[in-house]
Scaffold this motif. Structure first.
Motif, short mmCIF file in Angstrom:
data_model
loop_
_atom_site.label_atom_id
_atom_site.label_comp_id
_atom_site.label_asym_id
_atom_site.label_seq_id
_atom_site.Cartn_x
_atom_site.Cartn_y
_atom_site.Cartn_z
N PRO A 130 38.70 32.88 24.57
CA PRO A 130 38.10 32.50 25.48
C PRO A 130 38.71 31.10 26.22
O PRO A 130 38.52 30.88 27.40
N ALA A 131 39.50 30.35 25.59
CA ALA A 131 40.31 29.29 26.04
C ALA A 131 41.26 29.91 27.10
O ALA A 131 41.37 29.39 28.16
N ARG A 132 41.97 30.82 26.77
CA ARG A 132 42.77 31.70 27.68
C ARG A 132 41.80 32.23 29.18
O ARG A 132 42.36 32.01 29.94
N ALA A 133 40.71 32.86 28.66
CA ALA A 133 40.04 33.32 29.80
C ALA A 133 39.52 32.28 30.57
O ALA A 133 39.68 32.40 31.85
N ALA A 134 39.04 31.11 30.18
CA ALA A 134 38.78 29.97 30.83
C ALA A 134 39.64 29.45 31.95
O ALA A 134 39.64 29.28 33.18
N ALA A 135 41.24 29.42 31.53
CA ALA A 135 42.28 28.97 32.44
C ALA A 135 42.45 30.09 33.23
O ALA A 135 42.65 29.72 34.59
N ALA A 136 42.63 31.46 32.85
CA ALA A 136 42.50 32.57 34.14
C ALA A 136 41.40 32.23 35.03
O ALA A 136 41.77 32.87 36.18
N LEU A 137 40.15 32.03 34.44
CA LEU A 137 39.09 32.36 35.45
C LEU A 137 39.25 30.85 36.55
O LEU A 137 39.20 31.27 37.83
N ASP A 138 39.92 29.85 36.30
CA ASP A 138 40.23 28.62 37.14
C ASP A 138 41.24 29.15 38.08
O ASP A 138 41.20 29.03 39.15
N ASP A 139 42.09 30.00 37.57
CA ASP A 139 43.11 30.53 38.50
C ASP A 139 42.47 31.29 39.51
O ASP A 139 42.91 31.60 40.79
N LEU A 140 41.63 32.31 39.16
CA LEU A 140 41.16 33.23 39.87
C LEU A 140 40.29 32.52 40.80
O LEU A 140 40.36 33.10 41.96
N ALA A 141 39.69 31.39 40.43
CA ALA A 141 38.70 30.58 41.51
C ALA A 141 39.60 30.09 42.63
O ALA A 141 39.21 30.05 43.86
N ALA A 142 40.94 29.64 42.26
CA ALA A 142 41.68 29.08 43.17
C ALA A 142 42.05 30.24 44.18
O ALA A 142 42.42 29.99 45.39
N MET A 143 42.53 31.35 43.71
CA MET A 143 42.74 32.54 44.47
C MET A 143 41.70 32.93 45.52
O MET A 143 41.81 33.25 46.67
N THR A 144 40.36 32.95 44.86
CA THR A 144 39.40 33.25 45.80
C THR A 144 39.09 32.39 46.93
O THR A 144 38.85 32.55 48.06
N ASP A 145 39.36 31.13 46.37
CA ASP A 145 39.22 29.92 47.82
C ASP A 145 40.28 30.23 48.77
O ASP A 145 39.84 30.36 49.90
N LEU A 168 43.46 41.13 35.87
CA LEU A 168 44.01 41.37 34.67
C LEU A 168 44.70 39.89 34.52
O LEU A 168 44.92 39.10 35.44
N VAL A 169 45.34 39.70 33.38
CA VAL A 169 45.73 38.46 32.89
C VAL A 169 47.32 38.48 32.67
O VAL A 169 47.39 39.17 31.46
N ASP A 170 48.25 37.86 33.06
CA ASP A 170 49.46 38.22 32.76
C ASP A 170 50.10 37.28 31.62
O ASP A 170 49.17 36.45 31.22
N ALA A 171 51.27 37.53 31.18
CA ALA A 171 51.78 36.64 30.15
C ALA A 171 51.76 35.19 29.98
O ALA A 171 51.57 34.64 29.22
#
Length: 328
Positions: free
Chosen positions: A134-149, A235-238
């Motif tokens: 979940p912690a890694r997913a939360a960081a990737a979700l924030d990254d996704l939010a910036a991308m969709t913005d 997907l979430v990269d390394a």
């Protein structure tokens, strides 16, 4: 069950990318694709240990009548090498991460279908990480939010798929909301012919769609949307960054259409992606239309020989109940 392309054919294709010294040691067909074949090819004798091959062979597409689709229709099934490459270039120009293309070939000389070889982002999907890390997913979700913005703020004066707009074409219809209404009415008709519960509520659902559509005000600018942006298409990269896949349907359209899909697919995680300023009238219309689409689409797919039939039945059943619950 139809026969999918011979996996041995992928060896020569991969050697063209990674060099003659590499050796294919395994090929796995990845689950989930309904419009193209997706293969993970594992190799040795190369700095890369694996690559992904996309194959747009006709026998890899399970949607009935997909090859008769009109590219001018934003909702036509999006599949093929050309829309994939256009979408990849468009996202790359905005700094939005998608798998890097190592080779693309539409000549059908290397392989008996249009193909692309792309980098393998093998860490996993965001959907999987929600459960496992979940912690890694939360960081990737924030990254996704910036991308969709970035995508949603990239406005254009016309709506339509990127491959169409890049060629100077014009999409069908007079507005996004009228396209959504027309598609929803068609989905309603199809679903009514396949399920008695929808058929019994057909008149009420039809009236509700028209009532919601007349409340929507005109608009003249359209953001860039993925179109099917669920956590299984991220997907979430390394390094923990979000990477978009299944990008062929990339288009300029009302961003409310994307947000309705995000809300449905991300569920309790959607607040990280939600944004102020969305048009509530569009959201109301698009939510009912999306539910009907997610009834008619899976039922239509089941007319063919799509292999994961239980999941498609489940999607249709869930969204049927949700669509009926939206009636006043």
């Amino acid at each position: 069950m139809r026969k999918i392309g011979e996996i041995e054919d992928l060896s020569g294709l991969v050697r063209d990318v990674l060099g003659p010294g590499c050796r294919v040691v395994a090929v796995d067909r990845l689950r989930g694709g309904s419009k193209k074949g997706v293969y993970r090819v594992r190799v040795d004798g190369s700095p890369l240990t694996s690559v992904i091959v996309y194959s747009w062979a006709e026998e890899e597409n399970f949607w009935p009548g997909w090859n008769e689709a009109d590219v001018r229709d934003p909702f036509a099934p999006a599949s093929g090498l050309a829309p994939f490459l256009t979408a990849q270039r468009s996202l790359d120009s905005l700094g939005v991460r998608a798998p890097r293309v190592l080779l693309s070939d539409g000549s059908r000389q290397r392989y008996p279908a249009d193909v692309a070889v792309v980098e393998d982002i093998s860490v996993g999907t965001l959907e999987e990480l929600f459960e496992s890390d979940p912690a890694r997913a939360a960081a990737a979700l924030d990254d996704l939010a910036a991308m969709t913005d970035v995508m949603h703020r990239h406005l254009a004066p016309k709506y339509g798929r990127m491959d169409l707009l890049e060629q100077g074409g014009t999409a069908t219809g007079v507005s996004c909301e009228q396209l959504v209404l027309g598609r929803a009415l068609h989905d309603l008709e199809e679903a009514s012919g396949r399920d008695r519960r929808i058929a019994a509520a057909d008149g009420h659902l039809r009236d509700r769609l028209h009532d919601l559509a007349v409340r929507v005000s005109p608009r003249a600018e359209y953001g860039l949307i993925h179109g099917e942006l669920g956590p299984d298409h991220v997907l979430v990269d390394a390094d923990g960054h979000a990477v978009l896949i299944d990008i062929e349907g990339l288009m300029h359209f009302d961003i409310e259409w994307e947000h309705v899909f995000l809300r449905l697919r991300f569920g309790k995680h959607y607040p990280a992606l939600s944004r102020p300023g969305l048009d509530p009238q569009r959201l109301n219309l698009y939510m009912l239309a999306m539910r009907l689409s997610l009834v008619a689409g899976p039922l239509r797919l089941l007319d063919g020989d799509f292999p994961d039939r239980a999941s498609m039945h489940g999607i249709a059943e869930h969204n049927l109940k949700e669509a009926l619950a939206l009636l006043p």
